[in-house]
Design a protein around this motif. Structure first.
Motif, PDB file in Angstrom:
ATOM      1  N   TYR A  40       1.008  -1.064  -0.164  1.00 55.67           N
ATOM      2  CA  TYR A  40       0.041   0.052  -0.067  1.00 55.67           C
ATOM      3  C   TYR A  40       1.022   1.220  -0.169  1.00 55.67           C
ATOM      4  O   TYR A  40       1.384   1.588   1.041  1.00 55.67           O
ATOM      5  CB  TYR A  40      -1.037   0.049   1.210  1.00 55.67           C
ATOM      6  N   PRO A  42       0.992   4.452  -0.290  1.00 56.35           N
ATOM      7  CA  PRO A  42       1.046   5.578   0.792  1.00 56.35           C
ATOM      8  C   PRO A  42       1.362   5.302   2.015  1.00 56.35           C
ATOM      9  O   PRO A  42       1.934   6.390   2.829  1.00 56.35           O
ATOM     10  CB  PRO A  42      -0.191   6.244   0.732  1.00 56.35           C
ATOM     11  N   ARG A  43       1.642   4.177   2.681  1.00 55.10           N
ATOM     12  CA  ARG A  43       2.152   3.714   3.861  1.00 55.10           C
ATOM     13  C   ARG A  43       3.489   3.373   3.681  1.00 55.10           C
ATOM     14  O   ARG A  43       3.875   3.167   4.598  1.00 55.10           O
ATOM     15  CB  ARG A  43       1.307   2.559   4.417  1.00 55.10           C
ATOM     16  N   THR A  71      -1.580   0.140  -8.035  1.00 57.38           N
ATOM     17  CA  THR A  71      -2.328  -0.318  -6.798  1.00 57.38           C
ATOM     18  C   THR A  71      -2.730  -1.590  -6.909  1.00 57.38           C
ATOM     19  O   THR A  71      -2.525  -2.438  -7.683  1.00 57.38           O
ATOM     20  CB  THR A  71      -3.570   0.696  -6.933  1.00 57.38           C
ATOM     21  N   GLN A  86     -10.862   3.662  -2.001  1.00 58.55           N
ATOM     22  CA  GLN A  86     -10.155   4.292  -0.799  1.00 58.55           C
ATOM     23  C   GLN A  86      -8.507   4.191  -1.404  1.00 58.55           C
ATOM     24  O   GLN A  86      -7.788   5.291  -1.430  1.00 58.55           O
ATOM     25  CB  GLN A  86     -10.257   3.658   0.264  1.00 58.55           C
ATOM     26  N   GLU A  87      -8.143   3.114  -1.844  1.00 54.93           N
ATOM     27  CA  GLU A  87      -6.965   2.924  -2.126  1.00 54.93           C
ATOM     28  C   GLU A  87      -6.291   3.824  -3.252  1.00 54.93           C
ATOM     29  O   GLU A  87      -5.343   4.320  -3.522  1.00 54.93           O
ATOM     30  CB  GLU A  87      -6.418   1.362  -2.252  1.00 54.93           C
ATOM     31  N   LYS A  89      -7.864   6.563  -4.280  1.00 51.90           N
ATOM     32  CA  LYS A  89      -7.905   7.939  -3.989  1.00 51.90           C
ATOM     33  C   LYS A  89      -6.455   8.205  -3.178  1.00 51.90           C
ATOM     34  O   LYS A  89      -5.859   9.345  -3.360  1.00 51.90           O
ATOM     35  CB  LYS A  89      -9.259   8.387  -3.123  1.00 51.90           C
ATOM     36  N   ASP A  90      -6.152   7.526  -2.240  1.00 53.79           N
ATOM     37  CA  ASP A  90      -5.033   7.879  -1.296  1.00 53.79           C
ATOM     38  C   ASP A  90      -3.787   7.703  -2.590  1.00 53.79           C
ATOM     39  O   ASP A  90      -2.866   8.388  -2.540  1.00 53.79           O
ATOM     40  CB  ASP A  90      -4.831   6.489  -0.675  1.00 53.79           C
ATOM     41  N   SER A  91      -3.775   6.896  -3.426  1.00 53.03           N
ATOM     42  CA  SER A  91      -2.710   6.630  -4.529  1.00 53.03           C
ATOM     43  C   SER A  91      -2.690   7.883  -5.554  1.00 53.03           C
ATOM     44  O   SER A  91      -1.452   8.425  -5.682  1.00 53.03           O
ATOM     45  CB  SER A  91      -2.849   5.253  -5.245  1.00 53.03           C
ATOM     46  N   ASP A  93      -3.838  10.678  -4.635  1.00 50.58           N
ATOM     47  CA  ASP A  93      -3.192  11.888  -3.915  1.00 50.58           C
ATOM     48  C   ASP A  93      -1.687  11.874  -3.785  1.00 50.58           C
ATOM     49  O   ASP A  93      -0.882  12.837  -3.873  1.00 50.58           O
ATOM     50  CB  ASP A  93      -3.852  11.946  -2.252  1.00 50.58           C
ATOM     51  N   LEU A  94      -1.034  10.467  -3.607  1.00 52.14           N
ATOM     52  CA  LEU A  94       0.145  10.473  -3.529  1.00 52.14           C
ATOM     53  C   LEU A  94       0.926  10.906  -4.842  1.00 52.14           C
ATOM     54  O   LEU A  94       2.160  11.439  -4.996  1.00 52.14           O
ATOM     55  CB  LEU A  94       0.656   9.140  -3.064  1.00 52.14           C
ATOM     56  N   TYR A 133     -12.114  11.656  -9.635  1.00 60.69           N
ATOM     57  CA  TYR A 133     -11.421  12.278  -8.597  1.00 60.69           C
ATOM     58  C   TYR A 133     -10.132  12.700  -9.092  1.00 60.69           C
ATOM     59  O   TYR A 133      -9.373  13.798  -8.596  1.00 60.69           O
ATOM     60  CB  TYR A 133     -11.004  10.997  -7.406  1.00 60.69           C
TER      61      TYR A 133
END
Length: 267
Positions: A40, A42-43, A71, A86-87, A89-91, A93-94, A133
């Motif tokens: 994942y 972003p982590r 992803t 969710q993954e 969108k987080d990706s 953003d990164l 998004y």
């Protein structure tokens, strides 16, 4: 065309060693599918808030780009839809922070117990939500030619149901070809969507396939690169060598130089 490798080829390397070797071997960029065991992205350690600015500086100092964030998102199972969104969108953003143009998602399967059109509609909905998004952020969501979503017929049917300008295709050379689709047909039907590629080789057999170094399998990689050159493709040629999933494959000290030598010969 720019040359990259995906980090599935280097599962045991630290981030710092990955940057060093990418520069030393002459790569233009890196495609991320897990870093230091964290899938994942972003982590992953280099991209945590306290480390991100240094990571960006390190990339600049090495003259490297991150060409795509890969992803685990897949949209064929409704039960995993929200998790994948969710993954994704987080990706995205990164990707904005890293100035990375693409994130990769999967279809991925067409379950036999569900009508194909129903599954395709669900995949298209996921692509649309992530695409909307991503719009205006300099990021495009790419559907990989992978799994059951591996030929231009099903991919076109999926993309025609999307409603976002920030959606495209990642052409994994191996999947369509080993499922019987000639590269010229893939390109003719999907060229307007193709933004990025995975350079991959394998040998097909009765029980599946065996992954190989580029040029040692039956995928016509040189022919595909020639096709891309003839048609003015100026995106990335990114090695996907899945040592993370198949530990018996060659070490990156072998696979990466072999790939670079092959690409230099055919470009």
């Amino acid at each position: 065309m720019k040359i990259a490798f995906q980090t599935l080829a280097t599962p045991n390397w630290t981030w710092e060693h990955t940057l060093h070797e990418a520069k030393r071997l002459g790569f233009d960029g890196i495609e991320l599918r897990g870093v230091e065991g964290e899938m994942y992205l972003p982590r992953a350690r280099p991209f945590l808030p306290e480390n991100l600015e240094q990571t960006i500086r390190d990339l600049e100092e090495h003259g490297l780009e991150i060409c795509c964030l890969d992803t685990s998102c897949s949209f064929h199972l409704p039960a995993k839809y929200d998790e994948s969104i969710q993954e994704g969108k987080d990706s995205i953003d990164l990707a904005v922070k890293l100035k990375t143009p693409y994130i990769r998602v999967f279809g991925d399967r067409l379950p036999q117990e569900v009508p194909a059109q129903e599954t395709i509609a669900g995949i298209a909905a996921g692509l649309t939500e992530l695409g909307r998004y991503a719009e205006g952020k300099g990021v495009t969501v790419l559907l990989e030619t992978h799994g059951d979503i591996n030929n231009y017929t099903v991919i076109t049917a999926t993309l025609e149901q999307t409603a976002s300008t920030a959606v495209g295709v990642l052409w994994d050379f191996e999947h369509p070809y080993l499922h019987g689709e000639e590269p010229e047909a893939t390109w003719a039907q999907l060229a307007r969507y193709i933004k990025h590629t995975h350079v991959k080789d394998a040998i097909k057999h009765a029980t599946g396939k065996t992954l190989t170094l580029i040029g040692e399998g039956e995928v016509p990689v040189a022919r595909i690169i020639g096709l891309l050159k003839e048609n003015g493709y100026n995106g990335w040629l990114s090695l996907e060598y899945e040592k993370k999933w198949v530990p018996t494959l060659e070490e990156p000290e072998v696979s990466l130089p072999a790939y670079m030598a092959f690409i230099q010969k055919h470009l």
